[in-house]
Design an enzyme around this catalytic site. Structure first.
Site, PDB file in Angstrom:
ATOM      1  N   HIS A  24      -8.032  -5.385   0.411  1.00  0.00           N
ATOM      2  CA  HIS A  24      -6.794  -4.638   0.667  1.00  0.00           C
ATOM      3  C   HIS A  24      -6.081  -5.146   1.924  1.00  0.00           C
ATOM      4  CE1 HIS A  24      -4.227  -1.187  -0.167  1.00  0.00           C
ATOM      5  NE2 HIS A  24      -4.234  -0.897   1.124  1.00  0.00           N
ATOM      6  N   SER A  84       0.838  -1.197   0.000  1.00  0.00           N
ATOM      7  CA  SER A  84       0.000   0.000   0.000  1.00  0.00           C
ATOM      8  C   SER A  84       0.879   1.257   0.000  1.00  0.00           C
ATOM      9  CB  SER A  84      -0.963  -0.042   1.184  1.00  0.00           C
ATOM     10  OG  SER A  84      -1.966   0.923   1.062  1.00  0.00           O
ATOM     11  N   ASP A 116     -10.311  -5.449  -3.751  1.00  0.00           N
ATOM     12  CA  ASP A 116      -9.659  -4.349  -3.030  1.00  0.00           C
ATOM     13  C   ASP A 116     -10.453  -3.073  -3.289  1.00  0.00           C
ATOM     14  OD1 ASP A 116      -7.978  -2.295  -2.106  1.00  0.00           O
ATOM     15  OD2 ASP A 116      -6.170  -3.414  -2.612  1.00  0.00           O
TER      16      ASP A 116
END
Length: 391
Positions: free
Chosen positions: A364, A160, A333
C-alpha cells in the site's frame, strides 16, 4: 576527529531540511517553483492548496487540463514530495509539463483552520469523516482550480483515502461532470478482505469508542507536532533507525517489501507523517471494515432514520462515477486488498483499465514512498495523462 568527519556526523544526525519544510519550501529546495492558495469550504473549513505550475524539467508547453493530486489517510500534500525528485509523483508529473495542483483535506495540519471554530477548544471542529471530505472539501478545491485556471475540467489522481473521497464526490454531488479522467491508486473503498490485523483493530477500536469521545484533544488523532509525530521524526532522522525501526512501522501495518523505501525518504517522511485526522474519520473506516460495505456514516438507528430516512445507512452509488477511471493496485497491499479493488472494478461504469503493479511485493505505502515509483507506476499514469490531456 577531523573537521570533515565531525561535519559528516553532524549532517547525518541533524533533521534533513526537507523533513522540516512545508510544501512550497520542499519544492523550492529542489528548484521547483510552488504556489500556495487558500480554499474555504461551504461549512467553513480553511484548506491549503498547492500548485507547481510548471516542473523544473518541463521544456515545452504546459498540458491541459490541470491535474489534482489528493493524499491518503494521515497524510498531507507533502506525501507526494517525500520520495524526492526522482520518485515523488508531484515532481514527476510537473516535470512532464502538467499544471499540477496538490490538495489537502480537513483535519490535517494544512486543514486545521475554520472560519468560526477553534480546533483546540471546539469539539465540533472534529465532527467529520471522509464523507464531508468528498462532499465538501473536494468541490471547494475543484471550483478554486477551475476558477483560477479558467478551465472547465480537471484530471484527478487520488491515493487510498484520496481515491475513496473521489467516489463519494461522484455519488453525492454533480462534480464528476467536472472531471475529465480519474486515476485512483489503491482506493480505500471497501475493506472486506483487509489483511492487516493492526489496521483492522485500529479502525474497529475507533468505531467502538468514537461516540464516547467529547473533548477536542480526544477527537483529534495523530496530529503533526503531537508526541507521536515528534518522537517519530526525532528517531527517524538517524539513518540507522530509519532503516530499521522506522521501516518496521510500515511493515507492521502493511506487507514486507524489501528495498522499496530509500533511507532518505524515511528520514524525510516522518517529518510530515502522521498528519492528523479525526476520531470520527477513523471510526468511519472501522464501520466499513465491520460491515464490508461502501456505505454512509452510521449514526445509530434513531439518527440514521432522521438523516437518511432509514435505520441503516445507505450505500454510496458507485454507478454515478461515470467518468473514465484507471485503477492501480498492488498484489501485496494488506490495507486495500486486491480482492476489494477487483470488486470495485466491477462496479464502475467506465473503467478503462485495472492495472496490477508488476512487482509481486508491492504494497500500500509503496504507492506514495517507493523509490521504484518512476519505473513501476509512473509510466502507466503518464500513459493515461497523455491520452486524456492536450496542449
Amino acid at each position: 576527529m577531523s573537521l570533515f568527519i565531525r561535519a559528516t556526523v553532524k549532517s547525518i544526525y541533524e533533521y534533513p531540511p526537507d523533513a522540516l519544510a512545508n510544501f512550497t519550501e520542499f519544492a523550492n529546495n529542489h528548484g521547483y517553483a510552488a504556489e500556495e492558495y487558500t480554499v474555504v469550504t461551504d461549512d467553513g473549513y480553511i484548506l491549503s492548496l498547492f500548485r507547481i505550475p510548471k516542473g523544473k524539467k518541463c521544456k515545452g508547453p504546459v498540458r491541459q487540463p490541470p491535474v489534482l493530486l489528493m493524499h491518503g489517510l494521515l497524510q498531507s500534500s507533502d506525501s507526494w514530495l517525500d520520495a524526492g525528485p526522482s520518485a515523488g509523483l508531484a515532481f514527476l508529473i510537473s516535470d512532464a509539463c502538467y499544471d499540477l495542483w496538490v490538495g489537502n483535506v480537513r483535519g490535517t495540519y494544512y486543514g486545521r483552520r475554520h472560519l468560526r471554530l477553534d480546533p483546540d477548544t471546539d469539539s465540533e471542529f472534529w465532527d467529520f469523516s471522509n464523507d464531508e471530505m468528498g462532499r465538501l472539501d473536494l468541490p471547494a478545491t475543484i471550483d478554486f482550480i477551475l476558477n483560477t485556471t479558467d478551465s472547465c475540467e480537471i484530471i484527478y489522481i487520488g491515493f487510498s483515502q484520496g481515491g475513496r473521497i473521489f467516489y463519494i464526490l461522484c455519488s453525492e454531488t454533480e462534480y464528476c461532470d467536472k472531471i475529465r479522467f480519474a486515476i485512483t491508486i489503491a482506493p480505500a473503498v471497501r475493506f472486506k478482505y483487509t489483511r492487516s490485523v493492526t489496521v483492522r483493530y485500529f479502525f474497529e477500536f475507533f468505531a467502538i469508542i468514537e461516540p464516547f469521545l467529547r473533548r477536542p484533544h480526544e477527537r483529534e488523532i495523530l496530529r503533526k507536532g503531537g508526541p507521536v509525530e515528534q518522537l517519530a521524526s526525532f528517531i527517524c532522522k538517524d539513518p540507522a533507525f530509519a532503516d530499521t525501526f522506522c521501516l518496521f512501522f510500515f511493515f507492521a501495518i502493511d506487507s514486507y517489501d524489501p528495498g522499496s523505501f530509500a533511507t532518505q525518504t524515511l528520514r524525510v517522511l516522518y517529518g510530515h507523517f502522521p498528519a492528523g485526522t479525526s476520531a470520527r474519520n477513523l471510526a468511519f473506516y472501522g464501520q466499513g471494515r465491520l460491515s464490508g460495505r461502501f456505505q454512509k456514516y452510521d449514526y445509530g438507528l434513531a439518527k440514521n432514520s432522521e438523516i437518511y430516512g432509514s435505520v441503516f445507512p445507505p450505500l454510496y452509488n458507485l454507478s454515478r462515477a461515470n467518468v473514465p477511471v484507471l485503477l492501480i493496485y498492488g498484489n501485496s497491499d494488506f490495507l486495500v486488498d486486491p480482492r476489494d479493488t477487483k470488486w470495485l472494478a466491477t462496479q464502475l461504469p467506465d473503467l478503462v483499465e485495472s492495472h496490477e503493479v508488476t512487482r509481486s511485493t508491492w504494497n500500500h505505502f509503496d504507492m506514495s514512498y517507493s523509490q521504484f515509483t518512476v519505473q513501476l507506476i509512473y509510466p502507466k499514469i503518464k500513459q493515461y495523462l497523455e491520452k486524456y490531456s492536450y496542449i
